[in-house]
Scaffold this motif. Structure first.
Motif, short mmCIF file in Angstrom:
data_model
loop_
_atom_site.label_atom_id
_atom_site.label_comp_id
_atom_site.label_asym_id
_atom_site.label_seq_id
_atom_site.Cartn_x
_atom_site.Cartn_y
_atom_site.Cartn_z
N HIS A 126 -1.75 -2.57 89.45
CA HIS A 126 -1.01 -3.79 89.76
C HIS A 126 -0.86 -4.64 88.51
CE1 HIS A 126 -1.52 -3.44 94.21
NE2 HIS A 126 -2.59 -2.76 93.84
N ILE A 128 0.19 -8.59 87.48
CA ILE A 128 0.49 -9.94 87.97
C ILE A 128 0.84 -10.79 86.76
CG2 ILE A 128 -0.43 -12.02 89.08
CD1 ILE A 128 -2.37 -10.35 90.62
N ARG A 159 2.49 -1.48 91.16
CA ARG A 159 3.02 -2.58 91.95
C ARG A 159 3.01 -3.83 91.06
NH1 ARG A 159 4.63 1.05 94.29
NH2 ARG A 159 4.43 1.62 96.48
N HIS A 161 3.54 -8.00 90.77
CA HIS A 161 3.52 -9.27 91.50
C HIS A 161 4.09 -10.32 90.55
CE1 HIS A 161 0.93 -7.25 94.51
NE2 HIS A 161 0.51 -6.59 93.43
N SER A 199 5.20 -8.55 95.46
CA SER A 199 5.10 -9.92 95.97
C SER A 199 5.49 -10.87 94.85
CB SER A 199 3.68 -10.24 96.45
OG SER A 199 2.81 -10.36 95.34
N GLY A 200 5.57 -12.15 95.20
CA GLY A 200 5.92 -13.11 94.15
C GLY A 200 5.97 -14.53 94.66
N HIS A 225 -0.30 -11.70 96.94
CA HIS A 225 -0.50 -10.52 96.09
C HIS A 225 -1.54 -9.57 96.69
CE1 HIS A 225 1.47 -13.28 93.44
NE2 HIS A 225 0.39 -13.83 92.92
N VAL A 260 6.48 -11.74 100.19
CA VAL A 260 5.91 -10.40 100.15
C VAL A 260 7.05 -9.41 100.39
CG1 VAL A 260 4.38 -8.81 101.38
CG2 VAL A 260 3.63 -11.15 100.91
#
Ligand code: 3PG
Ligand code: CO
Length: 503
Positions: A126, A128, A159, A161, A199-200, A225, A260
């Motif tokens: 992930h 972020i 993934r 975020h 997501s964000g 997240h 999401v």
């Protein structure tokens, strides 16, 4: 500490206070109708430029002059306060990451190898962080390089975020960055790496709080997240941005609510689970310390995490040198030794440092080379005035009067040799893009500075008034010709970011 021993200063009068004021986001720029300082009533600061007995000059506060990768990089508070606090130019995080990507050492270091173990065992990778090329906290090209690097090193599931910007880059541009990221994900998928945005939310509303101003911001991010839980669910991030904006046309990139991304059946595409690895792509520290604590600390009570996945967590850099947070990171941060605080404390100088929450860590943490602790408990007082948790164009005076009052008392008390303050207004209100409010912001700062100059003169001390970078000195986006950029209706496009102006 003898390496930090100093001779008595030839100019600073002994036994008299020295005042240092940082006007945050206050550049010296063209005097036109979009320069909030020029248009505001700022008699005190304007008088400082009038010559003897005062001395006035400008210095560069952006680009390579302050350790940023290129001269297209605007200055920012981290570089500004690091440089002023240490009295030297430091190769900043952005440059160090660029170098490591260029020479490949990014992908051979301890941090990368630690991360790799996770996907070698089936974990998801992930990312972020702030999604823009503003270059203040992060950059998309660095994110993409890490995504491709991971895929080249066998990672099969990524993934991302995303935190939308609109603060270091123009409002509305997040659609462009999300579009670019979607494309890179698609490309990776066609090469066998399942990459998606998961997501964000907007950076000022989701995840990127600083100095513990408002933990709710971080909690919203955690829920979206990690848990895949947000009131807004969409089948893609682009959908999220366009539909949320349709619902509320006043929404700006900085303040998107959390969202999401879900599969057709409504299940989130990328919650964070045991065994995954999470890389925070921000190189700048202040706005990712809190989320880093949420991932890293077993004992944590700032909010209810509901679920605390057992993940490997890495920062792009180590964000706090005192807390050693996070313990794992991709690139070692710049080592900032021999800060002014270390010298002053070694020489018995009694210091009072003060700002409001939004800039409190700037005159303490950044000032001391990204260390959260004090240098000397006996000699230093760090005084924080709580900021309001609002959009600052609603109250452009912010806490300027309170900061001035506290610092004035410190000056007059005779208990301090050195008083250091930061006035946040020019920057924080400048970031809203609201020109009228920013003029009021400048006036509040001017009044605060007057109070402090009067106090230090009354004590027979001396002062230095400076700034960390530009912001409120230009509130209009510009064409290449310098003309303000206008929309179809003739309205000028506001500039929410910093400027390249000297200070
Ligand atoms: C922010 O974090 O608010 C902006 O990205 C940069 O502002 P600062 O460098 O003035 O804090
Ligand atoms: Co700023």
């Amino acid at each position: 500490a003898s390496e930090y021993q100093l001779e008595a200063h030839p100019v600073i009068p002994k036994g008299k206070p020295f005042l240092l004021v940082v006007l945050d986001g206050w550049g010296e720029n063209k005097e036109d109708e979009f320069n909030a300082i020029y248009k505001a009533e700022c008699p005190t600061i304007k008088s400082l430029k009038e010559g003897a007995p005062r001395r006035w000059r400008t210095i560069k506060a952006h680009g390579t002059a302050v350790g940023l990768p290129s001269d297209a990089d605007m200055g920012n508070s981290e570089v500004g306060h690091n440089a002023m606090g240490a009295g030297k130019i430091i190769q900043q995080g952005a440059s160090l990451v660029d170098n490591a990507l260029e020479d490949g050492s990014m992908f051979t270091g301890a941090g990368w190898n630690f991360a790799k173990e996770s996907w070698a065992n089936g974990g998801t990778l992930h990312f972020i962080g702030l999604l823009s090329d503003g270059g203040v906290h992060s950059r998309t090209d660095q994110l993409f390089a890490l995504m491709y690097g991971a895929s080249d090193h066998g990672c099969k599931r990524i993934r991302v975020h995303v935190l939308t910007d609109g603060r270091d880059v123009p409002d509305g541009s997040s659609i462009k960055y999300v579009g670019q990221l979607e494309k890179e994900c698609e490309n990776l998928r066609s090469h066998g790496c399942d990459a998606k945005i998961a997501s964000g939310g907007g950076r000022m509303y989701v995840t990127m709080d600083r100095y513990e101003a408002d933990w709710n911001i971080v909690e919203r991010g955690w829920r979206a997240h990690v848990l895949g839980d947000a009131p807004n669910k969409f089948e893609s991030a682009l959908d999220a941005l366009t539909k949320l904006k349709e619902e509320n046309p006043k929404l700006n990139d900085q303040f998107y609510p959390p969202f999401v991304v879900v599969e057709k059946d409504g299940s989130p595409v990328g919650t964070i689970e045991d065994g995954d690895v999470v890389v925070n792509i921000n190189f700048r520290a202040d706005r990712v310390i809190q989320i880093s604590k949420a991932f890293e600390y077993e004992n944590f009570d700032a909010f209810d995490r509901v679920r605390w996945p057992k993940v490997k967590y890495l920062g792009m850099m180590q964000y706090d040198g005192d807390l050693k947070l996070p313990s794992n990171y991709l690139i070692a941060p710049p080592l900032i030794e021999g800060t002014s605080g270390q010298y002053l404390c070694a020489n018995g100088v009694r210091t009072f440092a003060c700002s409001e929450t939004q800039k409190f860590g700037h005159v303490t943490f950044f000032w001391n080379g990204n260390r959260s602790g004090k240098i000397s408990d006996e000699l230093e007082v760090y005084h924080e005035i709580p900021s309001d948790n609002i959009q600052f164009n609603e109250a452009p005076h912010m806490k300027a009067a309170e900061i001035a009052k506290a610092a004035r008392e410190a000056l007059l008390s005779g208990k301090f040799d050195y008083v250091r303050v930061n006035f946040a207004n020019g920057d924080m209100v400048g970031h809203t893009g609201d020109l009228e409010a920013t003029k009021r912001a400048c006036e509040a700062v001017d009044q605060g500075v007057k109070v402090l100059i009067d106090a230090v003169e009354q004590m027979g001390g001396i002062y230095l008034i400076t700034a960390d970078h530009g912001n409120c000195d230009d509130m209009a986006q510009r064409k290449k010709t310098g003309e303000p950029l206008r929309d179809e209706t003739g309205k000028v496009a506001p500039l929410t970011s910093h400027t390249l102006a000297p200070v």
